[in-house]
Design a protein around this motif. Structure first.
Motif, PDB file in Angstrom:
ATOM      1  N   MET A   1      -6.340   2.448  -6.624  1.00  0.00           N
ATOM      2  CA  MET A   1      -6.388   2.354  -7.785  1.00  0.00           C
ATOM      3  C   MET A   1      -5.033   2.506  -8.650  1.00  0.00           C
ATOM      4  O   MET A   1      -3.765   3.491  -8.207  1.00  0.00           O
ATOM      5  CB  MET A   1      -7.211   3.711  -8.369  1.00  0.00           C
ATOM      6  N   PRO A   2      -3.865   1.217  -8.837  1.00  0.00           N
ATOM      7  CA  PRO A   2      -2.590   1.824 -10.114  1.00  0.00           C
ATOM      8  C   PRO A   2      -3.155   3.102 -11.001  1.00  0.00           C
ATOM      9  O   PRO A   2      -4.294   4.045 -10.917  1.00  0.00           O
ATOM     10  CB  PRO A   2      -2.709   0.676 -10.929  1.00  0.00           C
ATOM     11  N   ASN A   3      -1.850   4.011 -10.515  1.00  0.00           N
ATOM     12  CA  ASN A   3      -1.423   5.084 -10.849  1.00  0.00           C
ATOM     13  C   ASN A   3      -0.747   5.453 -12.378  1.00  0.00           C
ATOM     14  O   ASN A   3      -0.672   5.878 -13.101  1.00  0.00           O
ATOM     15  CB  ASN A   3      -1.300   6.227  -9.732  1.00  0.00           C
ATOM     16  N   GLY A   4      -0.529   4.181 -13.140  1.00  0.00           N
ATOM     17  CA  GLY A   4       0.412   3.931 -14.575  1.00  0.00           C
ATOM     18  C   GLY A   4       1.918   4.516 -13.992  1.00  0.00           C
ATOM     19  O   GLY A   4       2.730   3.859 -14.979  1.00  0.00           O
ATOM     20  N   ARG A   5       2.618   4.269 -12.657  1.00  0.00           N
ATOM     21  CA  ARG A   5       3.809   4.031 -12.033  1.00  0.00           C
ATOM     22  C   ARG A   5       3.958   2.803 -11.342  1.00  0.00           C
ATOM     23  O   ARG A   5       3.300   2.138 -10.988  1.00  0.00           O
ATOM     24  CB  ARG A   5       3.869   4.929 -11.100  1.00  0.00           C
ATOM     25  N   GLN A   6       5.349   2.329 -11.822  1.00  0.00           N
ATOM     26  CA  GLN A   6       6.187   1.269 -10.789  1.00  0.00           C
ATOM     27  C   GLN A   6       7.514   2.089 -10.317  1.00  0.00           C
ATOM     28  O   GLN A   6       8.284   2.609 -10.998  1.00  0.00           O
ATOM     29  CB  GLN A   6       6.441   0.089 -12.024  1.00  0.00           C
ATOM     30  N   CYS A   7       7.587   1.111  -9.744  1.00  0.00           N
ATOM     31  CA  CYS A   7       8.783   1.059  -9.148  1.00  0.00           C
ATOM     32  C   CYS A   7       9.618  -0.111  -8.780  1.00  0.00           C
ATOM     33  O   CYS A   7       8.926  -1.297  -8.210  1.00  0.00           O
ATOM     34  CB  CYS A   7       9.119   1.749  -7.409  1.00  0.00           C
ATOM     35  N   PRO A   8      10.515  -0.381  -8.434  1.00  0.00           N
ATOM     36  CA  PRO A   8      11.649  -1.600  -7.936  1.00  0.00           C
ATOM     37  C   PRO A   8      10.903  -1.729  -7.023  1.00  0.00           C
ATOM     38  O   PRO A   8      11.427  -1.062  -5.882  1.00  0.00           O
ATOM     39  CB  PRO A   8      13.034  -1.095  -8.184  1.00  0.00           C
TER      40      PRO A   8
ATOM     41  N   HIS B   1       3.835  -1.945  -8.503  1.00  0.00           N
ATOM     42  CA  HIS B   1       2.533  -1.555  -9.025  1.00  0.00           C
ATOM     43  C   HIS B   1       2.088  -0.156  -7.899  1.00  0.00           C
ATOM     44  O   HIS B   1       1.971  -1.043  -7.297  1.00  0.00           O
ATOM     45  CB  HIS B   1       1.466  -1.769 -10.005  1.00  0.00           C
ATOM     46  N   CYS B   2       2.393   0.351  -8.667  1.00  0.00           N
ATOM     47  CA  CYS B   2       2.138   2.100  -7.554  1.00  0.00           C
ATOM     48  C   CYS B   2       0.711   2.253  -7.496  1.00  0.00           C
ATOM     49  O   CYS B   2      -0.248   2.058  -8.322  1.00  0.00           O
ATOM     50  CB  CYS B   2       2.711   2.922  -8.418  1.00  0.00           C
ATOM     51  N   GLN B   3       0.187   2.434  -6.489  1.00  0.00           N
ATOM     52  CA  GLN B   3      -1.310   3.187  -5.937  1.00  0.00           C
ATOM     53  C   GLN B   3      -1.650   4.462  -5.897  1.00  0.00           C
ATOM     54  O   GLN B   3      -0.593   5.077  -4.748  1.00  0.00           O
ATOM     55  CB  GLN B   3      -1.768   1.702  -5.317  1.00  0.00           C
ATOM     56  N   GLY B   4      -2.629   5.143  -5.860  1.00  0.00           N
ATOM     57  CA  GLY B   4      -3.175   6.552  -5.920  1.00  0.00           C
ATOM     58  C   GLY B   4      -2.530   7.429  -5.540  1.00  0.00           C
ATOM     59  O   GLY B   4      -1.866   7.564  -6.775  1.00  0.00           O
TER      60      GLY B   4
ATOM     61  N   GLY C   1      10.220   0.815  -2.282  1.00  0.00           N
ATOM     62  CA  GLY C   1       8.799   0.847  -3.367  1.00  0.00           C
ATOM     63  C   GLY C   1       8.313   2.045  -3.868  1.00  0.00           C
ATOM     64  O   GLY C   1       9.322   3.108  -4.377  1.00  0.00           O
ATOM     65  N   CYS C   2       7.298   2.016  -4.184  1.00  0.00           N
ATOM     66  CA  CYS C   2       6.389   3.287  -4.467  1.00  0.00           C
ATOM     67  C   CYS C   2       6.320   4.018  -2.855  1.00  0.00           C
ATOM     68  O   CYS C   2       6.342   3.734  -1.758  1.00  0.00           O
ATOM     69  CB  CYS C   2       5.512   3.134  -4.336  1.00  0.00           C
TER      70      CYS C   2
ATOM     71  N   PRO D   1      10.523  11.068  -9.088  1.00  0.00           N
ATOM     72  CA  PRO D   1       8.928  10.685 -10.358  1.00  0.00           C
ATOM     73  C   PRO D   1       8.868   8.989 -10.374  1.00  0.00           C
ATOM     74  O   PRO D   1      10.168   8.990 -11.007  1.00  0.00           O
ATOM     75  CB  PRO D   1       9.247  11.449 -10.987  1.00  0.00           C
ATOM     76  N   ALA D   2       8.197   7.888  -9.877  1.00  0.00           N
ATOM     77  CA  ALA D   2       8.000   7.209 -10.855  1.00  0.00           C
ATOM     78  C   ALA D   2       7.903   6.705 -11.861  1.00  0.00           C
ATOM     79  O   ALA D   2       7.310   7.497 -11.988  1.00  0.00           O
ATOM     80  CB  ALA D   2       6.923   6.200  -9.402  1.00  0.00           C
ATOM     81  N   PRO D   3       8.507   6.174 -12.724  1.00  0.00           N
ATOM     82  CA  PRO D   3       8.710   6.641 -14.057  1.00  0.00           C
ATOM     83  C   PRO D   3       7.047   5.573 -14.352  1.00  0.00           C
ATOM     84  O   PRO D   3       6.341   4.023 -13.488  1.00  0.00           O
ATOM     85  CB  PRO D   3      10.324   5.445 -14.503  1.00  0.00           C
TER      86      PRO D   3
END
Length: 212
Positions: A119-126, A143-146, A171-172, A202-204
């Motif tokens: 499930m996507p957690n609303g965060r993203q990373c390079p 798109h980061c997950q969990g 990544g995440c 922390p992932a923005p």
């Protein structure tokens, strides 16, 4: 120096003595190193106070690979937790490390842990991953997950069968990855990872991902 002695200092946890009897230590632990299909019982040294079991699942070689590491260890020099890296869609390194203090408590009957929530957690990373170089040239977005709510940038070397290969990844990651420090030599269920540098933050949220 015997490489197996070095490996025993892997995935180590910063000791928390609260509620732990220092003198309670295993007389032996199960032992298995990467590439071995079977374990053996091995007596622990006087400097060992725990057993450790490390499971790894990764896809960095393009296929799913699994491995288990078991050994005696010192809780003063060990890592414990879920150390998960997601470098791209379908490209990940997931490590579960656990230490215990009873004789042969790192049992061979290790159940594979559940993977991260998808499930996507609303965060993203390079996002990028390269094996064979210390430089990631791509700059994709993942798109980061969990529970993987941190952005990670890691550079190091993978050792397999006396072959050293540089790697770099972005990544995440999960918060437990913060226990890994630059200069550590970490043995997982499949490889020995020599960490040259690692950054975690922390992932923005999506709109701020380019500021990482």
């Amino acid at each position: 120096m015997d490489v197996r002695l070095v490996l025993c200092f892997l995935w180590a946890l910063l000791a928390t003595a609260n509620g732990v009897n220092f003198w309670a230590r295993p007389s032996s632990c199960y032992s298995r190193f990467p590439g071995q299909s079977n374990h053996e019982e091995r007596r622990c040294g006087v400097w060992h106070d725990s057993c450790i079991a490390v499971q790894e699942v990764n896809t960095v070689g393009g296929v799913v690979q699994r491995g288990i590491f078991q050994s005696c260890t010192s809780s003063l020099h060990s890592l414990e937790g879920d150390l998960d890296f997601e470098f791209a869609e379908g490209v990940y390194v997931r490590v579960h490390s656990k230490i215990c203090r009873e004789t042969n408590c790192n049992t061979e009957e290790i159940k594979e842990r559940s993977r991260l929530s998808v499930m996507p957690n609303g965060r993203q990373c390079p996002s990028c991953y390269v094996l064979g170089s210390h430089h990631c040239l791509q700059n994709n977005i993942l798109h980061c997950q969990g529970a993987a709510n941190q952005c990670v940038d890691v550079v190091g070397t993978v050792l397999e069968n006396d072959v050293h290969l540089p790697f770099a990844g972005r990544g995440c990651a999960t918060k437990d990855v913060a226990k890994i420090k630059a200069g550590m030599g970490l043995m997982s269920g499949l490889y020995i990872y020599q960490i040259k540098s690692i950054q975690l933050s922390p992932a923005p949220k999506a709109e701020n991902v380019n500021n990482f």
